[in-house]
Design a protein around this motif. Structure first.
Motif, PDB file in Angstrom:
ATOM      1  N   SER A   1       0.831  -1.207   0.000  1.00 46.29           N
ATOM      2  CA  SER A   1       0.000   0.000   0.000  1.00 46.29           C
ATOM      3  C   SER A   1       0.865   1.257   0.000  1.00 46.29           C
ATOM      4  N   SER A   2       1.916   1.240   0.793  1.00 47.83           N
ATOM      5  CA  SER A   2       2.789   2.395   0.911  1.00 47.83           C
ATOM      6  C   SER A   2       3.624   2.615  -0.357  1.00 47.83           C
ATOM      7  N   ILE A   3       4.063   1.544  -0.988  1.00 48.11           N
ATOM      8  CA  ILE A   3       4.796   1.678  -2.265  1.00 48.11           C
ATOM      9  C   ILE A   3       3.875   2.327  -3.290  1.00 48.11           C
ATOM     10  N   PHE A   4       2.644   1.822  -3.387  1.00 43.18           N
ATOM     11  CA  PHE A   4       1.689   2.357  -4.347  1.00 43.18           C
ATOM     12  C   PHE A   4       1.406   3.827  -4.092  1.00 43.18           C
ATOM     13  N   SER A   5       1.135   4.187  -2.841  1.00 43.94           N
ATOM     14  CA  SER A   5       0.829   5.591  -2.535  1.00 43.94           C
ATOM     15  C   SER A   5       2.051   6.483  -2.766  1.00 43.94           C
ATOM     16  N   SER A   6       3.249   5.961  -2.514  1.00 44.97           N
ATOM     17  CA  SER A   6       4.472   6.734  -2.779  1.00 44.97           C
ATOM     18  C   SER A   6       4.628   7.002  -4.265  1.00 44.97           C
ATOM     19  N   LEU A   7       4.384   5.982  -5.082  1.00 38.71           N
ATOM     20  CA  LEU A   7       4.479   6.157  -6.536  1.00 38.71           C
ATOM     21  C   LEU A   7       3.420   7.147  -7.028  1.00 38.71           C
ATOM     22  N   GLN A   8       2.215   7.052  -6.485  1.00 41.22           N
ATOM     23  CA  GLN A   8       1.154   7.999  -6.860  1.00 41.22           C
ATOM     24  C   GLN A   8       1.545   9.423  -6.488  1.00 41.22           C
ATOM     25  N   LYS A   9       2.091   9.575  -5.304  1.00 39.41           N
ATOM     26  CA  LYS A   9       2.496  10.900  -4.820  1.00 39.41           C
ATOM     27  C   LYS A   9       3.575  11.489  -5.724  1.00 39.41           C
ATOM     28  N   ILE A  10       4.550  10.672  -6.097  1.00 42.77           N
ATOM     29  CA  ILE A  10       5.614  11.142  -6.982  1.00 42.77           C
ATOM     30  C   ILE A  10       5.034  11.511  -8.339  1.00 42.77           C
ATOM     31  N   ALA A  11       4.101  10.700  -8.843  1.00 44.07           N
ATOM     32  CA  ALA A  11       3.500  10.950 -10.157  1.00 44.07           C
ATOM     33  C   ALA A  11       2.662  12.219 -10.176  1.00 44.07           C
ATOM     34  N   THR A  12       2.009  12.554  -9.070  1.00 39.24           N
ATOM     35  CA  THR A  12       1.144  13.733  -9.056  1.00 39.24           C
ATOM     36  C   THR A  12       1.859  15.001  -8.585  1.00 39.24           C
ATOM     37  N   GLU A  13       2.826  14.859  -7.683  1.00 37.88           N
ATOM     38  CA  GLU A  13       3.506  16.050  -7.158  1.00 37.88           C
ATOM     39  C   GLU A  13       4.713  16.452  -7.986  1.00 37.88           C
ATOM     40  N   ALA A  14       5.427  15.480  -8.465  1.00 38.11           N
ATOM     41  CA  ALA A  14       6.630  15.773  -9.244  1.00 38.11           C
ATOM     42  C   ALA A  14       6.263  15.710 -10.721  1.00 38.11           C
ATOM     43  N   ASP A  15       7.230  16.034 -11.559  1.00 36.57           N
ATOM     44  CA  ASP A  15       6.927  15.829 -12.965  1.00 36.57           C
ATOM     45  C   ASP A  15       7.070  14.340 -13.269  1.00 36.57           C
ATOM     46  N   LEU A  16       6.396  13.892 -14.288  1.00 38.50           N
ATOM     47  CA  LEU A  16       6.351  12.468 -14.603  1.00 38.50           C
ATOM     48  C   LEU A  16       7.696  11.920 -15.077  1.00 38.50           C
ATOM     49  N   SER A  17       8.691  12.780 -15.261  1.00 41.46           N
ATOM     50  CA  SER A  17       9.994  12.286 -15.718  1.00 41.46           C
ATOM     51  C   SER A  17      10.620  11.347 -14.692  1.00 41.46           C
ATOM     52  N   GLN A  18      10.353  11.574 -13.394  1.00 37.78           N
ATOM     53  CA  GLN A  18      10.890  10.674 -12.371  1.00 37.78           C
ATOM     54  C   GLN A  18      10.288   9.285 -12.528  1.00 37.78           C
ATOM     55  N   ILE A  19       8.982   9.216 -12.705  1.00 33.29           N
ATOM     56  CA  ILE A  19       8.308   7.929 -12.870  1.00 33.29           C
ATOM     57  C   ILE A  19       8.707   7.307 -14.192  1.00 33.29           C
ATOM     58  N   ALA A  20       8.732   8.101 -15.266  1.00 30.53           N
ATOM     59  CA  ALA A  20       9.109   7.573 -16.580  1.00 30.53           C
ATOM     60  C   ALA A  20      10.527   7.026 -16.548  1.00 30.53           C
ATOM     61  N   GLY A  21      11.430   7.752 -15.899  1.00 27.45           N
ATOM     62  CA  GLY A  21      12.809   7.280 -15.780  1.00 27.45           C
ATOM     63  C   GLY A  21      12.886   5.981 -15.013  1.00 27.45           C
ATOM     64  N   LEU A  22      12.105   5.876 -13.974  1.00 24.67           N
ATOM     65  CA  LEU A  22      12.064   4.660 -13.166  1.00 24.67           C
ATOM     66  C   LEU A  22      11.504   3.498 -13.978  1.00 24.67           C
ATOM     67  N   LEU A  23      10.431   3.743 -14.721  1.00 27.46           N
ATOM     68  CA  LEU A  23       9.777   2.680 -15.480  1.00 27.46           C
ATOM     69  C   LEU A  23      10.591   2.205 -16.673  1.00 27.46           C
ATOM     70  N   GLN A  24      11.464   3.058 -17.186  1.00 31.53           N
ATOM     71  CA  GLN A  24      12.269   2.675 -18.343  1.00 31.53           C
ATOM     72  C   GLN A  24      13.576   2.011 -17.946  1.00 31.53           C
ATOM     73  N   GLY A  25      13.931   2.092 -16.677  1.00 30.57           N
ATOM     74  CA  GLY A  25      15.193   1.525 -16.219  1.00 30.57           C
ATOM     75  C   GLY A  25      15.187   0.013 -16.229  1.00 30.57           C
ATOM     76  N   LYS A  26      16.333  -0.547 -16.432  1.00 33.03           N
ATOM     77  CA  LYS A  26      16.479  -2.008 -16.418  1.00 33.03           C
ATOM     78  C   LYS A  26      16.768  -2.491 -14.999  1.00 33.03           C
ATOM     79  N   ASP A  27      17.662  -1.802 -14.320  1.00 34.20           N
ATOM     80  CA  ASP A  27      18.034  -2.178 -12.958  1.00 34.20           C
ATOM     81  C   ASP A  27      17.632  -1.067 -12.006  1.00 34.20           C
ATOM     82  N   ILE A  28      17.185  -1.466 -10.848  1.00 29.67           N
ATOM     83  CA  ILE A  28      16.812  -0.503  -9.820  1.00 29.67           C
ATOM     84  C   ILE A  28      18.029  -0.252  -8.937  1.00 29.67           C
TER      85      ILE A  28
END
Length: 185
Positions: free
Chosen positions: A37-64
């Motif tokens: 639940s907390s991972i999901f809400s953190s990702l939502q918060k980043i997606a809505t508060e920050a620009d989507l480049s952080q999420i897009a960069g995360l989603l396109q990465g091969k290794d975390i």
């Protein structure tokens, strides 16, 4: 997406939570549930508060990378949630989140990027993080889907506008370049 995330937390949580002697057995299920639940809400918060480049960069990465600022932000949010809501020891919460989050996100991203795995898609992932079910989001996406094809946004000619098209646009010089051509600049 929350369902897939919960399944991954259950899968990878065996070592980080269930076999972790610092977490009482009676709290295992609550820790796993709160983590997803907390991972999901953190990702939502980043997606809505920050620009989507952080999420897009995360989603396109091969290794975390544990040191990535986005991963550290999620780790901190999950750790704080485990401490505040479940009373987990600070060191245990941080260690659990640090070990679990990269595994879960890496698996989620691999599934979303795998064309053979239909359980989750990048566009579905982004929709769930950005409120894809809201009427405002739906009408914007419908307009982009309807009119975007006429303006050359369907880069891979599959009849729909999605994240794959956005990736292609960035490879070809970006949206600004395409709009410049469209308006004769």
């Amino acid at each position: 997406m929350l369902e897939q995330l919960t399944q991954l937390v259950q899968e990878f949580g065996q070592d980080a939570v269930v076999k972790n002697e610092a977490i009482p057995n009676e709290q295992n299920e609550a820790v796993l549930k709160e983590t997803s639940s907390s991972i999901f809400s953190s990702l939502q918060k980043i997606a809505t508060e920050a620009d989507l480049s952080q999420i897009a960069g995360l989603l396109q990465g091969k290794d975390i990378n544990k040191n990535d600022p986005t991963i550290q932000k999620i780790t901190n949010e999950v750790s704080n949630s485990l401490i505040q809501k479940l009373g987990i020891n600070s060191a245990t919460a941080t260690n659990t989140a640090t070990n679990l989050i990269p595994q879960v996100l890496s698996s989620l991203i691999n599934k979303a990027n795998d064309p053979k795995d239909k359980s989750i898609s990048l566009s579905g992932l982004l929709d769930s993080l950005t409120g894809g079910d809201s009427p405002e989001h739906a009408s914007i996406m419908q307009a982009i889907g309807t009119y975007g094809i006429h303006f050359g946004l369907d880069q891979n000619s599959d009849g729909k506008i999605d994240l794959d098209d956005a990736k292609e646009l960035t490879k070809k010089g970006g949206l600004g370049s395409m709009l410049g051509k469209l308006f004769g600049r």
